[in-house]
Structure formats: structure tokens, C-alpha cells
Design an enzyme around this catalytic site. Sequence first.
Site, PDB file in Angstrom:
ATOM      1  N   ARG A 175       0.869  -1.172   0.000  1.00 15.26           N
ATOM      2  CA  ARG A 175       0.000   0.000   0.000  1.00 15.26           C
ATOM      3  C   ARG A 175       0.910   1.227   0.000  1.00 15.26           C
ATOM      4  NH1 ARG A 175      -2.017  -3.561   3.964  1.00 15.26           N
ATOM      5  NH2 ARG A 175      -4.126  -4.345   3.517  1.00 15.26           N
ATOM      6  N   LYS A 230      -2.091  -2.808   7.888  1.00 17.79           N
ATOM      7  CA  LYS A 230      -3.307  -2.361   8.567  1.00 17.79           C
ATOM      8  C   LYS A 230      -3.489  -3.088   9.892  1.00 17.79           C
ATOM      9  CE  LYS A 230      -6.350  -0.742   4.853  1.00 17.79           C
ATOM     10  NZ  LYS A 230      -7.636  -0.989   4.171  1.00 17.79           N
ATOM     11  N   HIS A 236      -2.555   2.822  -6.026  1.00 17.95           N
ATOM     12  CA  HIS A 236      -3.097   1.598  -5.424  1.00 17.95           C
ATOM     13  C   HIS A 236      -3.359   0.529  -6.481  1.00 17.95           C
ATOM     14  CE1 HIS A 236      -4.637  -0.514  -1.951  1.00 17.95           C
ATOM     15  NE2 HIS A 236      -5.711  -0.861  -2.614  1.00 17.95           N
ATOM     16  N   ARG A 295      -0.758  -2.135  -6.684  1.00 18.99           N
ATOM     17  CA  ARG A 295      -0.909  -3.252  -5.740  1.00 18.99           C
ATOM     18  C   ARG A 295      -1.879  -4.294  -6.316  1.00 18.99           C
ATOM     19  NH1 ARG A 295      -1.217  -4.924  -0.153  1.00 18.99           N
ATOM     20  NH2 ARG A 295      -3.347  -5.293   0.542  1.00 18.99           N
ATOM     21  N   HIS A 327      -4.109  -9.665   3.483  1.00 21.18           N
ATOM     22  CA  HIS A 327      -5.559  -9.692   3.667  1.00 21.18           C
ATOM     23  C   HIS A 327      -5.913 -10.585   4.850  1.00 21.18           C
ATOM     24  CE1 HIS A 327      -6.450  -8.600  -0.825  1.00 21.18           C
ATOM     25  NE2 HIS A 327      -6.205  -7.548  -0.081  1.00 21.18           N
ATOM     26  N   TYR A 355      -9.816 -11.163  -6.963  1.00 22.01           N
ATOM     27  CA  TYR A 355      -8.905 -11.212  -8.103  1.00 22.01           C
ATOM     28  C   TYR A 355      -9.228 -12.363  -9.051  1.00 22.01           C
ATOM     29  CZ  TYR A 355      -6.324  -7.694  -5.589  1.00 22.01           C
ATOM     30  OH  TYR A 355      -5.985  -6.535  -4.952  1.00 22.01           O
TER      31      TYR A 355
END
Length: 319
Positions: free
Chosen positions: A165, A190, A258, A261, A284, A293
Site C-alpha cells: 500500500r 493495517k 493503489h 498493488r 488480507h 482477483y
Amino acid sequence: MSNVLIFASKSVMREISAWLEALRNERQASEETVEAYERDVRQFMIFLTDYHARPSELDDFADLKPMDLRSFLAARRRDGAGARSLGRGLSGIRSFLRHLEKRGLASSAGAKAMRAPKQTKGLPRPLSVAGALDVTEEADAFSTEPWVGARDVAVLTLLYGCGLRISEALTLRGDALTDEMARSMTIRGKGGKTRLVPLIPAVHEAVATYRRLCPHDLDAGHPLFRGVRGGPLRPQIVQRNMARLRGAFGLPPSATPHALRHSFATHLLAAGGDLRTIQDLLGHASLSTTQAYTAVDADRLLSVYDNAHPRARRKAEVS
């Protein structure tokens, strides 16, 4: 927090400050999340001030009803807020109410009973392989100083080469990526979660070139990537450079930092990467997030089916 002064009593302000500190220190929330939640709750305070014709008091939170929250969301929608903003706003209010509930000052039952506005989930929009290579290799096209151009190449190469990110790339410290033999590095993402990301030669080369040309001291106490005046490089500068590259290469508006990514994940999947590995590389929490994806790379999935399914192979052999 200064704007809240007008719309809330001192007791409410104290609880908001305590809640935000808990988000930072206990929940390890990013500063962007803290700022977004504070903004959402502030908007709710403004709404309650109009609703009750006076600044908000703690008693106003003691027994909030779903109808109160629906009125707030309806007001925000009239102001043009989309489903994503409304959902995040409700999430911030729920978090604050949970904080008050722990302290015996409110009930979060009304907020829990509320359904978040339905959101249309958009698919990731990656660049093509050629597009991703163009923007990473030519990221210095608009730079007047060699070190700034090298910096821009290094940042975008990290986003595409490691799946970072933009916030993760810009918070790297000055002593990061000094070992050119390293095959991986640990990234704090995150929620304070850490993950291991691979380091390819292109990343080492780009960062080494930037480090060699950068006029600022790159030590552990300062950010790796710097602005022209030596301060931390801001995301807006990276986004602005990407906008120029979009124009130069005729790329769509979805070609943002972004999107590199997204391109990292999609191109790995197309080359045979498995979802679990890509999930780990992206950091994730849920595989369902990574599964988006598979919808993007439908051609590759159909190819796997044609090559692997017994009936598909039989049909191909007969024809």
C-alpha cells in the site's frame, strides 16, 4: 477535535478523546482510520446538535434508537454521501458507542440493530503488464532533479514489485532495504499486522539508485522517502506523478498508485500463483477479499479448467 467543541459538551469531548486514544494504543488503528472515525463521529455530533437544538450530552447516547441513526444516514445521503462513506460512518459511531458501553455510559444495541447501507462491490482494476512496466520504469519522466526521479521510480517499483500500500511504502524508515542480498522484508500493515513480502532485484536496484542520489541523510530515525525539502514524502505527490504518467501513457483514470498493488496480485495469479499465497503477500485478513482477483483474471481460470478438468482434456484430445 476543535470543531467538536461547538457541538458537544465537555463530558462528551473527554470520552471522544479517550476513545481515539484507545483506537491508537489498544486497537493499533492507523492514523488514517482514527482521523476518519473522528470525522464521522463529529458529523454525528453536528447532526445531533440540530436534532436536539443544543450541544450533545452523554445522556443523548444512553439509548439511541435505530430511527435516530437512520435519520442521520438519510441526512448524510441528502448531502451526497455514498454507500461506502455511510457504511464507514456507521462503523465509527458503533465503535464510539461500544467505548461508551464499556464505561456504562450508553447502549450500543440500537447501532448493532442497524444494517449498513448496501454497497456495490467494485472489482480491482489492475493495469496491464505493459502498463505497469511503463509507469514503474518511466516514473522519473517528469522530474527535473535526478534524485527525485529515482525516488519516484523506487516508490512505484515497491508498490508493484512488493504489493505494498502507498502508506506502507512511505512509512519505511531510512535504514530499510540496505541489504541488497535480502530476499524478503517484514511490513507492518493495517491494524498493526505484519507480513513478509518478497524482494526482487528490480526493487533493490531502484532503492539503491535512489539512496545513492538522495541528498538527505537516510538513517533509521527518518523516513526513507523524502520530499524536495527533506520532509516525509506525501501520498499526494505520488498520486500527482501517477496522474501525469496516466496522461503520458494513455492509461485510464483507474490507474492510481493503489492499482499497482492490484496489478501485483492479478499478475501473480495469472502466472500461476495460488490464492492463499497471494492473500499472505497482500496481508488480507480474509481469503474472500483476495478472491476478488479471481473475477478479474477469468481468462486464466478458464485456461486452468481447460487444462486440468478430465472432461475438458478429453474434448480437446478428440477435437
